[in-house]
Design a protein around this motif. Sequence first.
Motif, PDB file in Angstrom:
ATOM      1  N   HIS A 142       1.302  -1.176  -0.250  1.00 22.48           N
ATOM      2  CA  HIS A 142      -0.346  -0.144  -0.418  1.00 22.48           C
ATOM      3  C   HIS A 142       0.905   1.281   0.355  1.00 22.48           C
ATOM      4  O   HIS A 142       2.300   1.188  -0.214  1.00 22.48           O
ATOM      5  CB  HIS A 142      -1.133  -0.141   1.432  1.00 22.48           C
ATOM      6  CG  HIS A 142      -0.267  -0.242   2.945  1.00 22.48           C
ATOM      7  ND1 HIS A 142       0.268   1.191   3.543  1.00 22.48           N
ATOM      8  CD2 HIS A 142       0.655  -1.312   3.122  1.00 22.48           C
ATOM      9  CE1 HIS A 142       0.445   1.148   4.582  1.00 22.48           C
ATOM     10  NE2 HIS A 142       0.201  -0.840   4.660  1.00 22.48           N
ATOM     11  N   ILE A 184      -6.245  -3.050   4.392  1.00 19.79           N
ATOM     12  CA  ILE A 184      -6.923  -1.801   5.353  1.00 19.79           C
ATOM     13  C   ILE A 184      -5.642  -0.912   5.438  1.00 19.79           C
ATOM     14  O   ILE A 184      -5.071  -0.872   6.507  1.00 19.79           O
ATOM     15  CB  ILE A 184      -7.730  -1.637   6.513  1.00 19.79           C
ATOM     16  CG1 ILE A 184      -8.672  -3.036   5.257  1.00 19.79           C
ATOM     17  CG2 ILE A 184      -8.076  -0.057   6.260  1.00 19.79           C
ATOM     18  CD1 ILE A 184     -10.132  -3.028   6.862  1.00 19.79           C
ATOM     19  N   GLN A 188      -6.431   4.568   7.091  1.00 23.97           N
ATOM     20  CA  GLN A 188      -7.715   4.621   6.893  1.00 23.97           C
ATOM     21  C   GLN A 188      -8.675   3.555   8.864  1.00 23.97           C
ATOM     22  O   GLN A 188      -9.629   3.262   8.068  1.00 23.97           O
ATOM     23  CB  GLN A 188      -8.216   3.578   5.888  1.00 23.97           C
ATOM     24  CG  GLN A 188      -7.375   4.929   4.809  1.00 23.97           C
ATOM     25  CD  GLN A 188      -7.757   4.157   3.587  1.00 23.97           C
ATOM     26  OE1 GLN A 188      -8.514   2.650   3.528  1.00 23.97           O
ATOM     27  NE2 GLN A 188      -6.964   4.549   2.695  1.00 23.97           N
ATOM     28  N   THR A 189      -7.863   3.469   9.389  1.00 26.51           N
ATOM     29  CA  THR A 189      -8.262   2.728  10.657  1.00 26.51           C
ATOM     30  C   THR A 189      -8.534   3.230  11.560  1.00 26.51           C
ATOM     31  O   THR A 189      -7.657   4.187  11.876  1.00 26.51           O
ATOM     32  CB  THR A 189      -7.223   1.430  10.937  1.00 26.51           C
ATOM     33  OG1 THR A 189      -6.381   1.415  11.147  1.00 26.51           O
ATOM     34  CG2 THR A 189      -7.342   0.196   9.462  1.00 26.51           C
ATOM     35  N   PRO A 227     -10.786  -3.288  -0.132  1.00 27.06           N
ATOM     36  CA  PRO A 227     -11.781  -2.407   0.453  1.00 27.06           C
ATOM     37  C   PRO A 227     -12.157  -0.465   0.218  1.00 27.06           C
ATOM     38  O   PRO A 227     -11.302  -1.031  -0.345  1.00 27.06           O
ATOM     39  CB  PRO A 227     -10.539  -2.212   1.588  1.00 27.06           C
ATOM     40  CG  PRO A 227      -9.281  -2.558   1.206  1.00 27.06           C
ATOM     41  CD  PRO A 227      -9.532  -3.318   0.257  1.00 27.06           C
ATOM     42  N   ASN A 230     -11.706   4.576   1.868  1.00 28.69           N
ATOM     43  CA  ASN A 230     -11.766   5.497   2.866  1.00 28.69           C
ATOM     44  C   ASN A 230     -11.878   4.550   3.866  1.00 28.69           C
ATOM     45  O   ASN A 230     -12.139   4.927   5.096  1.00 28.69           O
ATOM     46  CB  ASN A 230     -13.589   6.635   3.564  1.00 28.69           C
ATOM     47  CG  ASN A 230     -14.529   5.588   3.295  1.00 28.69           C
ATOM     48  OD1 ASN A 230     -14.440   4.806   3.239  1.00 28.69           O
ATOM     49  ND2 ASN A 230     -15.899   5.962   2.896  1.00 28.69           N
ATOM     50  N   GLY A 231     -11.761   3.089   3.753  1.00 31.76           N
ATOM     51  CA  GLY A 231     -11.583   2.012   4.935  1.00 31.76           C
ATOM     52  C   GLY A 231     -12.922   1.806   5.681  1.00 31.76           C
ATOM     53  O   GLY A 231     -12.727   1.079   6.549  1.00 31.76           O
ATOM     54  N   LYS A 232     -14.134   2.312   5.325  1.00 29.99           N
ATOM     55  CA  LYS A 232     -14.802   2.409   5.645  1.00 29.99           C
ATOM     56  C   LYS A 232     -16.424   1.272   5.715  1.00 29.99           C
ATOM     57  O   LYS A 232     -16.997   0.193   5.599  1.00 29.99           O
ATOM     58  CB  LYS A 232     -16.025   3.765   5.531  1.00 29.99           C
ATOM     59  CG  LYS A 232     -15.212   4.419   6.973  1.00 29.99           C
ATOM     60  CD  LYS A 232     -16.054   5.778   6.777  1.00 29.99           C
ATOM     61  CE  LYS A 232     -15.122   7.015   7.468  1.00 29.99           C
ATOM     62  NZ  LYS A 232     -16.679   8.042   7.784  1.00 29.99           N
ATOM     63  N   THR A 248     -16.161  -2.849   7.751  1.00 24.59           N
ATOM     64  CA  THR A 248     -14.988  -3.416   7.473  1.00 24.59           C
ATOM     65  C   THR A 248     -15.147  -3.819   9.342  1.00 24.59           C
ATOM     66  O   THR A 248     -14.067  -4.931   9.368  1.00 24.59           O
ATOM     67  CB  THR A 248     -14.465  -2.016   7.444  1.00 24.59           C
ATOM     68  OG1 THR A 248     -14.396  -0.649   7.978  1.00 24.59           O
ATOM     69  CG2 THR A 248     -13.777  -1.857   6.154  1.00 24.59           C
ATOM     70  N   ASN A 277     -15.696   5.688  -3.202  1.00 23.87           N
ATOM     71  CA  ASN A 277     -16.415   5.863  -1.677  1.00 23.87           C
ATOM     72  C   ASN A 277     -18.186   4.923  -2.377  1.00 23.87           C
ATOM     73  O   ASN A 277     -18.546   4.196  -0.988  1.00 23.87           O
ATOM     74  CB  ASN A 277     -16.808   6.218  -0.516  1.00 23.87           C
ATOM     75  CG  ASN A 277     -15.505   6.143  -0.670  1.00 23.87           C
ATOM     76  OD1 ASN A 277     -14.344   5.583  -0.221  1.00 23.87           O
ATOM     77  ND2 ASN A 277     -14.898   7.546  -0.273  1.00 23.87           N
TER      78      ASN A 277
END
Length: 847
Positions: A142, A184, A188-189, A227, A230-232, A248, A277
């Motif tokens: 990443h 992720i 973004q976590t 993912p 925005n990692g959500k 997530t 997203n």
Amino acid sequence: MSDHPTLSWEPMQDGSVFYRRHQLYSSAGKLPGDLQDFIIAGCRYGGPIAVMRDTSKVVAISRAAPAFSKAQIQVYSPAGEGILLFSWDQGKIIRFGWTGDERLVVLNEEGVYRVYDLQGEYQQYSLGSEAGEMGIIDARIHETGLVALTGSLTFLEVKEWTGGKPLTLANPGLSQPPQSWTVIPPDQTISRHVEVLLSIDSTIYSVDNLESLDQRISRGPFSHMSPSPNGKSLALLTFSGLLWVVSTDFQRSLAEFDTNSVVGAIGDVRQVEWCGNDAVLVTWANLAVLVGPFGDTLQYFYSGSTFAVTEPDGIRIIGPDTCDFVQKVPPSSVSVFRPGSTSPSAILFDAWENFSRRSPKADESIRSIRPELAAAVDECIDAAAREWEPYWERRLLNAAKFGRSFLDLYDPSDFVHVGQALKVLNAVRFYEIGIPLSYAQYTQLSPSHLISRLLSRNLHLLALRISSYLSLTPDAVLKHWACAKILRSKPSATGTGKNAELDGDDALCKTIVEKFEQLGGGGVSYADIAKRAWEVGRTALATKLLDHETKASDQVPLLLSMKEDKLALMKAVESGDTDLVYHVLLHLQKRLSLGSFFRLIEEGGPRLALASRLLQVYAREQNRDMLRDFYYSDDRRVESAVLCLEDAARSQDPAAKLASVKAAQKFFSEDKDRSFEAKMMDESVRLMTLQQTLEKEADGKIAFFGQSVNETIRTCVINGMAKRADKIKSDFKVPDKRFWYLKLYALTEIRDFEGLEAFAKSRRSPIGYEAFVKHLVEKGHQKDALPYVARCDGPKRADLYVLCNDWRAAAKECKDRGDKAKLEQLRKTCPNSLIARELEQVAGSMK
């Protein structure tokens, strides 16, 4: 005239939401063969793609470009232009991917990874010996790091790209590799640590640096996991073809879609990627299907295989002939252009078009939206920012400008900012540059990041013009340009052998300095550029560039690295910074032999006098052996002797103390101007030798060593060694007066009043007897002092008797001398009336 923006719109969710596919570039024939035969990694934010032939697939030679006949990686811009080609010779490649600053990371099965820039230069790092032994079987890269799966089925994480030591994540207890997995990124976590999601049998495990957690779901296993930016949210594809979108934290199921229901889909799903997203793109060999939140779909057909790259506000689809950008149509664009729209911004745009055609309807339209005119202007500006075609950008900005003219108070900064940003974006979107940034991505990244991306492609002129246009300092551009110029230029030698000089260095240094002065690169550190010159073997050029560096703290470390030791020390001394001088001295002391180190300082003469003094201060406190060697090498006899005396003063061992004094005597004797000091050292040695003899005579019960001559005589007298005291007096030529005082004090101290009497009568006292009286009285021996008063001078006796508290004897002395005035004075100062009457009687008898 460009097509109307709505021609590329397609509706979803019953026409309430629109998506558009905009062709960024036509790249027919530029990319190699069929993309499904290659392993591809795409860089976000309009970045390049890296392509490598998939060796697990059988490919006809004629279909593969010649460049891919070996293990090679080719980097293309989104427009299909070749940027970089390099060969790989470091074992089997497990994975490659992009960093946030457009560098390509390539990881092999032995845990060695390289980070390439777009010029082909790289830094090489390793995941460690353990990873090398176990081997790497898979990895995910990443923007800010990577996670690798080792042969022992554990996960290693690397943070940043500086070669840091990898961290071992919590062990999920795998018995075989997961069916699929993804990461992720930390930004973004919630925990701000990387999170690894593993598809194991029917469930998913989430692994971070602390724990491995079973999410207890039963819809797996999954062939694809993706993912959202925005990692959500998480898009999951089961092996049976069901696309499932879930949060997530696996608490909310967001959407489901059966990919088997797609008409025209042939073969296996190639990619599952997010479009912003909001929607998920699923691709097959010739087909891309966009799946919305409510199961609505849009289909995009291509003539061959595609590769999709997720962007924060959409998705790039790279096909065999085109590079497209698919995104949700922004609300401002929908508001202005949607057919039948009655929003204020649509009316404002219509009014401007009427005004352009000189239609009277323009005034009527403006009047109808007068209360919402400011909001309409803002929306037109935002819609302009979101457009890709310059034609529509200009029209929207003109509409905003038209509406703004009817407002008395309106801040034009947004209008100016968007106008500037669009000019920059249109320049970098040009196919020869090939950075198709959207306005949303541009604002998310910052202009300085865009400048650095241009510099990584060596587009210095464009970067400089954009910096100037946006009122940014040109320092970063000038620094990169100078380093690139050094890398590309080659020194030209004139002459032969030792007389050879590099003409190119002077010319290049002059070019760089003049360019900096001309363009105002005052904030650029010449040291950074000089370091680059040194790294490519241009030491002479590096030295010349460093002469222009104003900060000694930047100059000196590089000069030390270049082993320009004398120059580094001189620059440090000239700066007047004592800490910097110490830094250089300590560095050189570690690296050079002691002789070379001292010679360097000595040869500097007056210019390095400060360094010499600071070295002495440091060595005196921290390393006296070095100071001794320094004095010896510099032939400083007196300083060496003084240092020996200091050592003698500190030493507790008699033999070491004696040796130090002897060494001092030797150093002093070698200097013809220091004969007195040499003689004193010689006497000190004699005295210490004598003291050792005295201690032996006393069986070590009496301490003599280290005492002065006076103290030695006193110790002898106190301990009844009178003959020894006399011998010391004669040997060391102690004056009579001093000897008598020493003996007086010593005999008084041991209360040997008989010995003192005998000593006083032995010969006439050179110090007189008044000293005896006063010392004895001072020590509280008034009665023992009385016999000595009679031996004192007549005029002083009365006062001395009073000192001994014998007033009668004082009165008698006055009477015998006929000194009535003194007697009267005594009467006035006497302590009580009884003594006063006695004194009066004596005075009366004198009439």
